[in-house]
Design a protein around this motif. Structure first.
Motif, PDB file in Angstrom:
ATOM      1  N   GLU A 182      17.013  49.598  41.552  1.00  0.00           N
ATOM      2  CA  GLU A 182      18.245  50.224  42.044  1.00  0.00           C
ATOM      3  C   GLU A 182      19.429  49.254  41.985  1.00  0.00           C
ATOM      4  O   GLU A 182      20.553  49.656  41.673  1.00  0.00           O
ATOM      5  CB  GLU A 182      18.027  50.724  43.468  1.00  0.00           C
ATOM      6  CG  GLU A 182      17.092  51.933  43.542  1.00  0.00           C
ATOM      7  CD  GLU A 182      16.844  52.395  44.963  1.00  0.00           C
ATOM      8  OE1 GLU A 182      17.230  51.659  45.904  1.00  0.00           O
ATOM      9  OE2 GLU A 182      16.254  53.483  45.136  1.00  0.00           O
ATOM     10  N   LYS A 183      19.185  47.955  42.272  1.00  0.00           N
ATOM     11  CA  LYS A 183      20.260  46.970  42.219  1.00  0.00           C
ATOM     12  C   LYS A 183      20.794  46.818  40.807  1.00  0.00           C
ATOM     13  O   LYS A 183      22.013  46.818  40.583  1.00  0.00           O
ATOM     14  CB  LYS A 183      19.744  45.611  42.733  1.00  0.00           C
ATOM     15  CG  LYS A 183      20.809  44.509  42.694  1.00  0.00           C
ATOM     16  CD  LYS A 183      20.329  43.244  43.401  1.00  0.00           C
ATOM     17  CE  LYS A 183      19.179  42.579  42.670  1.00  0.00           C
ATOM     18  NZ  LYS A 183      18.841  41.266  43.248  1.00  0.00           N
ATOM     19  N   VAL A 184      19.888  46.732  39.837  1.00  0.00           N
ATOM     20  CA  VAL A 184      20.304  46.576  38.442  1.00  0.00           C
ATOM     21  C   VAL A 184      20.998  47.839  37.947  1.00  0.00           C
ATOM     22  O   VAL A 184      22.018  47.780  37.255  1.00  0.00           O
ATOM     23  CB  VAL A 184      19.097  46.220  37.554  1.00  0.00           C
ATOM     24  CG1 VAL A 184      19.492  46.211  36.081  1.00  0.00           C
ATOM     25  CG2 VAL A 184      18.514  44.868  37.957  1.00  0.00           C
ATOM     26  N   GLU A 185      20.460  49.012  38.297  1.00  0.00           N
ATOM     27  CA  GLU A 185      21.079  50.270  37.873  1.00  0.00           C
ATOM     28  C   GLU A 185      22.489  50.406  38.430  1.00  0.00           C
ATOM     29  O   GLU A 185      23.384  50.936  37.767  1.00  0.00           O
ATOM     30  CB  GLU A 185      20.208  51.450  38.314  1.00  0.00           C
ATOM     31  CG  GLU A 185      18.927  51.594  37.499  1.00  0.00           C
ATOM     32  CD  GLU A 185      18.021  52.711  38.001  1.00  0.00           C
ATOM     33  OE1 GLU A 185      18.223  53.151  39.158  1.00  0.00           O
ATOM     34  OE2 GLU A 185      17.121  53.127  37.250  1.00  0.00           O
ATOM     35  N   ALA A 186      22.710  49.913  39.665  1.00  0.00           N
ATOM     36  CA  ALA A 186      24.047  49.969  40.268  1.00  0.00           C
ATOM     37  C   ALA A 186      25.041  49.105  39.493  1.00  0.00           C
ATOM     38  O   ALA A 186      26.191  49.501  39.264  1.00  0.00           O
ATOM     39  CB  ALA A 186      23.977  49.527  41.725  1.00  0.00           C
ATOM     40  N   VAL A 187      24.599  47.927  39.056  1.00  0.00           N
ATOM     41  CA  VAL A 187      25.469  47.037  38.281  1.00  0.00           C
ATOM     42  C   VAL A 187      25.764  47.653  36.910  1.00  0.00           C
ATOM     43  O   VAL A 187      26.898  47.609  36.426  1.00  0.00           O
ATOM     44  CB  VAL A 187      24.831  45.638  38.128  1.00  0.00           C
ATOM     45  CG1 VAL A 187      25.661  44.770  37.171  1.00  0.00           C
ATOM     46  CG2 VAL A 187      24.698  44.968  39.485  1.00  0.00           C
ATOM     47  N   ILE A 188      24.756  48.242  36.297  1.00  0.00           N
ATOM     48  CA  ILE A 188      24.951  48.904  34.996  1.00  0.00           C
ATOM     49  C   ILE A 188      26.003  49.995  35.124  1.00  0.00           C
ATOM     50  O   ILE A 188      26.902  50.125  34.283  1.00  0.00           O
ATOM     51  CB  ILE A 188      23.610  49.478  34.487  1.00  0.00           C
ATOM     52  CG1 ILE A 188      22.673  48.341  34.057  1.00  0.00           C
ATOM     53  CG2 ILE A 188      23.835  50.450  33.329  1.00  0.00           C
ATOM     54  CD1 ILE A 188      21.280  48.798  33.681  1.00  0.00           C
ATOM     55  N   ALA A 189      25.896  50.790  36.188  1.00  0.00           N
ATOM     56  CA  ALA A 189      26.858  51.878  36.398  1.00  0.00           C
ATOM     57  C   ALA A 189      28.260  51.330  36.664  1.00  0.00           C
ATOM     58  O   ALA A 189      29.259  51.849  36.152  1.00  0.00           O
ATOM     59  CB  ALA A 189      26.393  52.749  37.558  1.00  0.00           C
ATOM     60  N   GLU A 190      28.334  50.266  37.465  1.00  0.00           N
ATOM     61  CA  GLU A 190      29.635  49.686  37.812  1.00  0.00           C
ATOM     62  C   GLU A 190      30.342  49.116  36.585  1.00  0.00           C
ATOM     63  O   GLU A 190      31.544  49.290  36.395  1.00  0.00           O
ATOM     64  CB  GLU A 190      29.435  48.586  38.856  1.00  0.00           C
ATOM     65  CG  GLU A 190      30.729  47.906  39.300  1.00  0.00           C
ATOM     66  CD  GLU A 190      30.466  46.774  40.271  1.00  0.00           C
ATOM     67  OE1 GLU A 190      31.414  46.002  40.527  1.00  0.00           O
ATOM     68  OE2 GLU A 190      29.329  46.654  40.762  1.00  0.00           O
ATOM     69  N   LEU A 191      29.573  48.439  35.722  1.00  0.00           N
ATOM     70  CA  LEU A 191      30.164  47.821  34.533  1.00  0.00           C
ATOM     71  C   LEU A 191      30.372  48.828  33.396  1.00  0.00           C
ATOM     72  O   LEU A 191      31.124  48.557  32.455  1.00  0.00           O
ATOM     73  CB  LEU A 191      29.280  46.681  34.035  1.00  0.00           C
ATOM     74  CG  LEU A 191      29.132  45.450  34.938  1.00  0.00           C
ATOM     75  CD1 LEU A 191      28.210  44.436  34.295  1.00  0.00           C
ATOM     76  CD2 LEU A 191      30.497  44.823  35.219  1.00  0.00           C
TER      77      LEU A 191
END
Length: 339
Positions: free
Chosen positions: A40-49
């Motif tokens: 979930e942490k990595v997916e959040a960064v992917i979405a943010e960037l």
């Protein structure tokens, strides 16, 4: 002139998320080797960037293309079309594409041809239709090549992660029981091709219903086709010339049922007053012919969609539905037996 912002890279995602590039790659590739919090942490960064993975780079890393193969030796074009539609439903919004490969199940080169197809296309996974899906050597080949696979069957062929199945025998038993309830005692069967498990299961369902009612299936009341209109037309001629003539025919698919209906019309036999006809599939032809065909609705598109989902997310395949129930659809091609 405005300078374009550089596109975010996998290195940017890894740095901001505080994980390794390999961990980011595992998230992108839906690896089951990650805990929920990290994913979930990595997916959040992917979405943010707004990071978009490079499909060529991913394919290179996985040693696979994002291609799902459909392997079949099926004479019924409508069946193959419905399967393709179901698979494409599941692939919408993904980077996966569909590659269709007809094969000859009787060829001595069947397995080597399939091996070449999988290796040449570097397939991510394959969905295989009956009767090829009933070949255990096919499943072993996929495991050897590390290629995800799902088999379609009219009975249990594999574990739930590698299977979508329907209840053909039970569905036909119910359909024939319905004909018996209408007073039909001379019920003929136009069966599918020998070697198809679907044809076997449907025949057994018919025989079980007849046996339960104390009825039999005489030799003159049995004919076989190959799931095409032409074969149904030819086989129905023999069935409808038998004495005494059947008052009902259960046909193993709609294409052949349409052929049987055509023969009845040519012979001046009224459907459904003199002859009831029941098919199997509920393809578009069933509702478009006259009279509209009573049939068993085979959820083939839903099965194909589920199979594609299993292939796209193999880590979740065992959790997804494997069993699909057919539904009896009553239309105008059946009526009580003439007294």
């Amino acid at each position: 002139m405005a300078v374009k912002e550089p596109k975010p890279t996998i290195n940017d995602v890894a740095r901001i998320a505080g994980v390794s590039k390999k961990t980011v790659s595992r998230v992108i590739n839906n690896s089951p080797l990650l805990n929920t919090a990290t994913r979930e942490k990595v997916e959040a960064v992917i979405a943010e960037l707004g990071y978009v993975p490079n499909p060529q780079a991913r394919a290179l890393a996985l040693r696979r293309n994002f291609l799902i193969g459909l392997i079949h030796d099926n004479p019924n074009a409508q069946t193959v079309l419905s399967v393709q539609e179901g698979m494409l439903d599941a692939m919408k919004g993904t980077e996966f594409a569909l590659v269709v490969r007809p094969v000859d199940r009787k060829s001595p080169r069947l397995l080597s041809d399939i091996r070449h197809f999988i290796e040449q296309q570097r397939l991510y996974g394959v969905y295989v239709l009956p009767p090829v899906s009933e070949n255990e050597d096919f499943a072993c080949l996929c495991k050897e090549l590390g290629c995800h696979y799902v088999r379609m069957g009219s009975a249990r062929l594999d574990d739930e992660a590698h299977l979508v199945e329907s209840n053909d025998r039970e569905a036909v038993r119910d359909a024939v029981t319905y004909l018996i309830g209408l007073g039909h005692q001379r019920i003929a069967h136009l069966a599918g091709p020998a070697g198809f498990r679907s044809a076997y299961e449907r025949e057994q369902g018919l025989r079980e219903a007849l046996t339960a009612a104390g009825l039999d299936l005489p030799e003159a009341g049995f004919a076989r086709g190959n799931y095409t209109f032409e074969s149904g037309y030819q086989a129905a001629q023999a069935l409808l010339r038998a004495e005494p003539r059947p008052t009902a025919i259960f046909v193993a698919n709609d294409e052949m049922a349409a052929g049987a209906l055509h023969v009845a019309r040519e012979m001046g036999i009224d459907v459904p007053q003199d002859l009831s006809i029941v098919g199997f599939d509920d393809t578009p032809i069933a509702a478009h012919i006259w009279p509209p065909l009573t049939t068993v609705r085979w959820p083939i598109r839903a099965m194909a969609k589920a199979a594609a989902h299993k292939l796209i997310r193999p880590d979740q395949a065992a959790e997804q539905t494997a069993f699909f129930r057919s539904e009896f659809v009553i239309r105008a091609s059946t009526a009580p037996a003439a007294s």
